[in-house]
Structures are given as C-alpha cells and as structure tokens.
Design a protein around this motif. Structure first.
Motif, PDB file in Angstrom:
ATOM      1  N   ARG A 180       0.836  -1.208   0.000  1.00 12.93           N
ATOM      2  CA  ARG A 180       0.000   0.000   0.000  1.00 12.93           C
ATOM      3  C   ARG A 180       0.874   1.263   0.000  1.00 12.93           C
ATOM      4  N   LYS A 181       1.941   1.241   0.778  1.00 12.80           N
ATOM      5  CA  LYS A 181       2.854   2.384   0.799  1.00 12.80           C
ATOM      6  C   LYS A 181       3.503   2.586  -0.564  1.00 12.80           C
ATOM      7  N   ASP A 182       3.904   1.496  -1.207  1.00 13.15           N
ATOM      8  CA  ASP A 182       4.495   1.594  -2.537  1.00 13.15           C
ATOM      9  C   ASP A 182       3.501   2.167  -3.546  1.00 13.15           C
ATOM     10  N   LEU A 183       2.256   1.742  -3.443  1.00 15.28           N
ATOM     11  CA  LEU A 183       1.228   2.255  -4.332  1.00 15.28           C
ATOM     12  C   LEU A 183       1.027   3.762  -4.137  1.00 15.28           C
ATOM     13  N   VAL A 184       1.008   4.187  -2.892  1.00 18.22           N
ATOM     14  CA  VAL A 184       0.856   5.616  -2.602  1.00 18.22           C
ATOM     15  C   VAL A 184       2.058   6.388  -3.126  1.00 18.22           C
ATOM     16  N   ARG A 185       3.258   5.846  -2.968  1.00 15.83           N
ATOM     17  CA  ARG A 185       4.460   6.508  -3.483  1.00 15.83           C
ATOM     18  C   ARG A 185       4.408   6.642  -5.000  1.00 15.83           C
ATOM     19  N   LEU A 186       3.982   5.579  -5.672  1.00 16.84           N
ATOM     20  CA  LEU A 186       3.889   5.625  -7.125  1.00 16.84           C
ATOM     21  C   LEU A 186       2.856   6.654  -7.588  1.00 16.84           C
ATOM     22  N   ARG A 187       1.737   6.722  -6.899  1.00 17.41           N
ATOM     23  CA  ARG A 187       0.718   7.720  -7.250  1.00 17.41           C
ATOM     24  C   ARG A 187       1.244   9.133  -7.047  1.00 17.41           C
ATOM     25  N   MET A 188       1.952   9.347  -5.942  1.00 18.52           N
ATOM     26  CA  MET A 188       2.507  10.671  -5.684  1.00 18.52           C
ATOM     27  C   MET A 188       3.530  11.054  -6.757  1.00 18.52           C
ATOM     28  N   GLU A 189       4.358  10.098  -7.170  1.00 23.26           N
ATOM     29  CA  GLU A 189       5.337  10.358  -8.222  1.00 23.26           C
ATOM     30  C   GLU A 189       4.641  10.657  -9.547  1.00 23.26           C
ATOM     31  N   MET A 190       3.567   9.925  -9.847  1.00 20.61           N
ATOM     32  CA  MET A 190       2.817  10.171 -11.070  1.00 20.61           C
ATOM     33  C   MET A 190       2.234  11.580 -11.059  1.00 20.61           C
ATOM     34  N   HIS A 191       1.665  11.989  -9.942  1.00 23.03           N
ATOM     35  CA  HIS A 191       1.100  13.334  -9.838  1.00 23.03           C
ATOM     36  C   HIS A 191       2.190  14.400  -9.942  1.00 23.03           C
ATOM     37  N   ARG A 192       3.339  14.135  -9.368  1.00 24.88           N
ATOM     38  CA  ARG A 192       4.457  15.075  -9.461  1.00 24.88           C
ATOM     39  C   ARG A 192       4.899  15.239 -10.917  1.00 24.88           C
ATOM     40  N   GLN A 193       5.010  14.120 -11.638  1.00 31.32           N
ATOM     41  CA  GLN A 193       5.402  14.184 -13.047  1.00 31.32           C
ATOM     42  C   GLN A 193       4.370  14.931 -13.885  1.00 31.32           C
ATOM     43  N   GLN A 194       3.093  14.707 -13.594  1.00 36.05           N
ATOM     44  CA  GLN A 194       2.046  15.417 -14.317  1.00 36.05           C
ATOM     45  C   GLN A 194       2.125  16.920 -14.067  1.00 36.05           C
ATOM     46  N   MET A 195       2.369  17.297 -12.835  1.00 23.18           N
ATOM     47  CA  MET A 195       2.477  18.718 -12.506  1.00 23.18           C
ATOM     48  C   MET A 195       3.667  19.353 -13.232  1.00 23.18           C
ATOM     49  N   LEU A 196       4.791  18.661 -13.269  1.00 21.69           N
ATOM     50  CA  LEU A 196       5.956  19.183 -13.981  1.00 21.69           C
ATOM     51  C   LEU A 196       5.666  19.323 -15.469  1.00 21.69           C
ATOM     52  N   TYR A 197       4.994  18.329 -16.036  1.00 23.88           N
ATOM     53  CA  TYR A 197       4.684  18.357 -17.468  1.00 23.88           C
ATOM     54  C   TYR A 197       3.774  19.534 -17.799  1.00 23.88           C
TER      55      TYR A 197
END
Length: 106
Positions: free
Chosen positions: A14-31
């Motif tokens: 679950r922690k890994d899933l949350v980390r991956l989601r946060m990274e995905m959102h971070r990448q989207q914001m940068l894009y």
C-alpha cells in the motif's frame, strides 16, 4: 469501510502504491507547468515548427491567431459585424482545407 491491513506485506504494498501515485502526480504537474515556466521556448518552438511544416499547417497563422484573440475580446461589442467575423473564422479552416485538397487532386 475498509478492512484493516493485517500483514506487513500488505502495508508495504500500500505504501508503494501511494508513493507511485505521488510520483505520477508530481510528473504530471511538472509536465503541465513546463509551458508556463518557459513561455519563450514554447513560442520559439511554435515559430520554428511553423517554418518547417508550412505545407502541413492547419491554417492557423499568426494573423488567424491574432484575429481570434481580438474577436474573443471585442467580438460581442462589434454587434453584427463581430458575429459575421466569428462565423468567418469558424468557416475559414474548412475552406482552406478544401482548397488544399483540390490543389493536391489537380
């Protein structure tokens, strides 16, 4: 409600899933923030792409873009003339596309 996580393996997944989601959102914001943080590069890229692909352009030249902006800002104040100009701007790409198609066929 959700059931409590019982094993440490489920908790770590679950922690890994949350980390991956946060990274995905971070990448989207940068894009999505990149054009806002570097507007001159975006304009430069637009101009160079227009020069390199003049044959395959969509009919949106600098004059068309300026006319669209002016009509968006002042079109309603122009009354009937503004309405006709907005219709012309809407129909112009269709006419331009037909002309290009006729040119390719002949």
């Amino acid at each position: 409600m959700s059931r409590p996580l019982s094993t440490s393996n489920e908790l770590s997944m679950r922690k890994d899933l949350v980390r991956l989601r946060m990274e995905m959102h971070r990448q989207q914001m940068l894009y999505h923030a990149q054009p806002l943080s570097h507007p001159l590069q975006q304009i430069k890229g637009f101009v160079t792409s227009r020069r390199s692909s003049t044959e395959s352009s969509s009919g949106k030249g600098p004059l068309m873009i300026a006319a669209t902006v002016v009509l968006a800002l002042f079109g309603r104040r122009m009354g009937r003339l503004g309405k006709l100009a907005r219709v012309a701007l809407t129909v112009y790409p269709l006419i331009k596309g037909q002309q290009k198609l006729r040119k390719k066929l002949h």
